[in-house]
Design a protein around this motif. Structure first.
Motif, PDB file in Angstrom:
ATOM      1  N   THR A  26       0.828  -1.193   0.000  1.00 49.34           N
ATOM      2  CA  THR A  26       0.000   0.000   0.000  1.00 49.34           C
ATOM      3  C   THR A  26       0.868   1.250   0.000  1.00 49.34           C
ATOM      4  O   THR A  26       1.972   1.237   0.535  1.00 49.34           O
ATOM      5  CB  THR A  26      -0.970  -0.010   1.208  1.00 49.34           C
ATOM      6  N   TRP A  27       0.365   2.297  -0.638  1.00 48.77           N
ATOM      7  CA  TRP A  27       1.030   3.594  -0.614  1.00 48.77           C
ATOM      8  C   TRP A  27      -0.002   4.679  -0.895  1.00 48.77           C
ATOM      9  O   TRP A  27      -1.089   4.411  -1.382  1.00 48.77           O
ATOM     10  CB  TRP A  27       2.183   3.669  -1.613  1.00 48.77           C
ATOM     11  N   GLN A  28       0.368   5.893  -0.540  1.00 52.97           N
ATOM     12  CA  GLN A  28      -0.446   7.051  -0.896  1.00 52.97           C
ATOM     13  C   GLN A  28       0.487   8.145  -1.385  1.00 52.97           C
ATOM     14  O   GLN A  28       1.638   8.231  -0.952  1.00 52.97           O
ATOM     15  CB  GLN A  28      -1.290   7.527   0.273  1.00 52.97           C
ATOM     16  N   ASP A  33      -5.810  15.544 -10.429  1.00 54.64           N
ATOM     17  CA  ASP A  33      -7.098  15.111 -10.967  1.00 54.64           C
ATOM     18  C   ASP A  33      -7.232  15.576 -12.415  1.00 54.64           C
ATOM     19  O   ASP A  33      -6.386  16.310 -12.922  1.00 54.64           O
ATOM     20  CB  ASP A  33      -8.248  15.704 -10.141  1.00 54.64           C
ATOM     21  N   GLU A  34      -8.336  15.181 -13.043  1.00 56.99           N
ATOM     22  CA  GLU A  34      -8.588  15.604 -14.424  1.00 56.99           C
ATOM     23  C   GLU A  34      -8.631  17.121 -14.561  1.00 56.99           C
ATOM     24  O   GLU A  34      -8.248  17.671 -15.583  1.00 56.99           O
ATOM     25  CB  GLU A  34      -9.884  14.984 -14.931  1.00 56.99           C
ATOM     26  N   ASP A  35      -9.106  17.808 -13.518  1.00 53.82           N
ATOM     27  CA  ASP A  35      -9.160  19.280 -13.568  1.00 53.82           C
ATOM     28  C   ASP A  35      -7.834  19.913 -13.125  1.00 53.82           C
ATOM     29  O   ASP A  35      -7.754  21.110 -12.924  1.00 53.82           O
ATOM     30  CB  ASP A  35     -10.326  19.816 -12.749  1.00 53.82           C
ATOM     31  N   ARG A  36      -6.792  19.080 -12.959  1.00 54.27           N
ATOM     32  CA  ARG A  36      -5.437  19.485 -12.593  1.00 54.27           C
ATOM     33  C   ARG A  36      -5.296  19.911 -11.139  1.00 54.27           C
ATOM     34  O   ARG A  36      -4.261  20.423 -10.735  1.00 54.27           O
ATOM     35  CB  ARG A  36      -4.887  20.581 -13.518  1.00 54.27           C
ATOM     36  N   ALA A  39      -4.898  15.970  -5.494  1.00 56.17           N
ATOM     37  CA  ALA A  39      -5.646  15.081  -4.596  1.00 56.17           C
ATOM     38  C   ALA A  39      -4.662  14.033  -4.075  1.00 56.17           C
ATOM     39  O   ALA A  39      -3.530  13.935  -4.540  1.00 56.17           O
ATOM     40  CB  ALA A  39      -6.792  14.418  -5.344  1.00 56.17           C
ATOM     41  N   HIS A  40      -5.092  13.250  -3.092  1.00 59.23           N
ATOM     42  CA  HIS A  40      -4.266  12.150  -2.599  1.00 59.23           C
ATOM     43  C   HIS A  40      -4.890  10.839  -3.051  1.00 59.23           C
ATOM     44  O   HIS A  40      -6.084  10.617  -2.878  1.00 59.23           O
ATOM     45  CB  HIS A  40      -4.153  12.186  -1.074  1.00 59.23           C
ATOM     46  N   GLU A  41      -4.057  10.008  -3.621  1.00 60.47           N
ATOM     47  CA  GLU A  41      -4.497   8.705  -4.100  1.00 60.47           C
ATOM     48  C   GLU A  41      -3.937   7.646  -3.162  1.00 60.47           C
ATOM     49  O   GLU A  41      -2.756   7.669  -2.821  1.00 60.47           O
ATOM     50  CB  GLU A  41      -3.964   8.503  -5.515  1.00 60.47           C
ATOM     51  N   ARG A  42      -4.777   6.726  -2.744  1.00 56.27           N
ATOM     52  CA  ARG A  42      -4.356   5.611  -1.898  1.00 56.27           C
ATOM     53  C   ARG A  42      -4.549   4.318  -2.680  1.00 56.27           C
ATOM     54  O   ARG A  42      -5.632   4.063  -3.185  1.00 56.27           O
ATOM     55  CB  ARG A  42      -5.176   5.586  -0.615  1.00 56.27           C
ATOM     56  N   ILE A  43      -3.488   3.541  -2.755  1.00 54.27           N
ATOM     57  CA  ILE A  43      -3.501   2.305  -3.529  1.00 54.27           C
ATOM     58  C   ILE A  43      -3.149   1.145  -2.608  1.00 54.27           C
ATOM     59  O   ILE A  43      -2.235   1.247  -1.793  1.00 54.27           O
ATOM     60  CB  ILE A  43      -2.465   2.356  -4.670  1.00 54.27           C
ATOM     61  N   ALA A 107       1.385  12.676 -11.522  1.00 54.33           N
ATOM     62  CA  ALA A 107       1.873  12.840 -10.144  1.00 54.33           C
ATOM     63  C   ALA A 107       2.067  14.318  -9.859  1.00 54.33           C
ATOM     64  O   ALA A 107       2.441  15.093 -10.722  1.00 54.33           O
ATOM     65  CB  ALA A 107       3.184  12.087  -9.955  1.00 54.33           C
ATOM     66  N   ALA A 108       1.767  14.694  -8.623  1.00 51.30           N
ATOM     67  CA  ALA A 108       1.899  16.109  -8.240  1.00 51.30           C
ATOM     68  C   ALA A 108       3.292  16.401  -7.727  1.00 51.30           C
ATOM     69  O   ALA A 108       4.004  15.575  -7.286  1.00 51.30           O
ATOM     70  CB  ALA A 108       0.873  16.453  -7.166  1.00 51.30           C
TER      71      ALA A 108
END
Length: 108
Positions: A26-28, A33-36, A39-43, A107-108
């Motif tokens: 797991t990582w975050q 996002d599509e609107d640039r 956000a934080h993504e958790r996988i 990626a941000a």
């Protein structure tokens, strides 16, 4: 803790109530996002320890200070991975997923 293509994640090996052994990676991380907006993504990737990946390449290794710090954290781990090929396969899949996101500038 593991270094996945520059992102720090956690690799967990655990046994469920039925005695089955599982691997979870797991990582975050911040993504666009599509609107640039950021956000934080958790996988979380989950695999049964019974899996025997064919030709799992060694996971990419961290270097320098990060590798030393992650190794120190891992020394405190009371359980050892009984099926490292599954862990390596998850780490490689995660590295490929991260590389794909980076290639598209997500990626941000």
């Amino acid at each position: 803790r593991v270094d996945i293509a520059g992102v720090v994640g956690q690799l967990l090996v655990f046994t469920d109530g039925k005695g089955l052994r599982w691997h979870a990676l797991t990582w975050q991380w911040p993504v666009r996002d599509e609107d640039r907006s950021i956000a934080h993504e958790r996988i979380t990737l989950l695999a049964s320890s019974l899996a025997r990946p064919a030709q799992a390449r060694p996971p990419p290794r961290a270097t320098g200070v990060r590798d030393a710090v992650l190794s120190a954290f891992n020394l405190l781990d009371p359980d050892r991975d009984t099926n490292p090929s599954v862990s390596h396969a998850l780490e490689n899949l995660a590295a490929d997923m991260i590389a794909e996101r980076l290639a598209h500038g997500d990626a941000a």
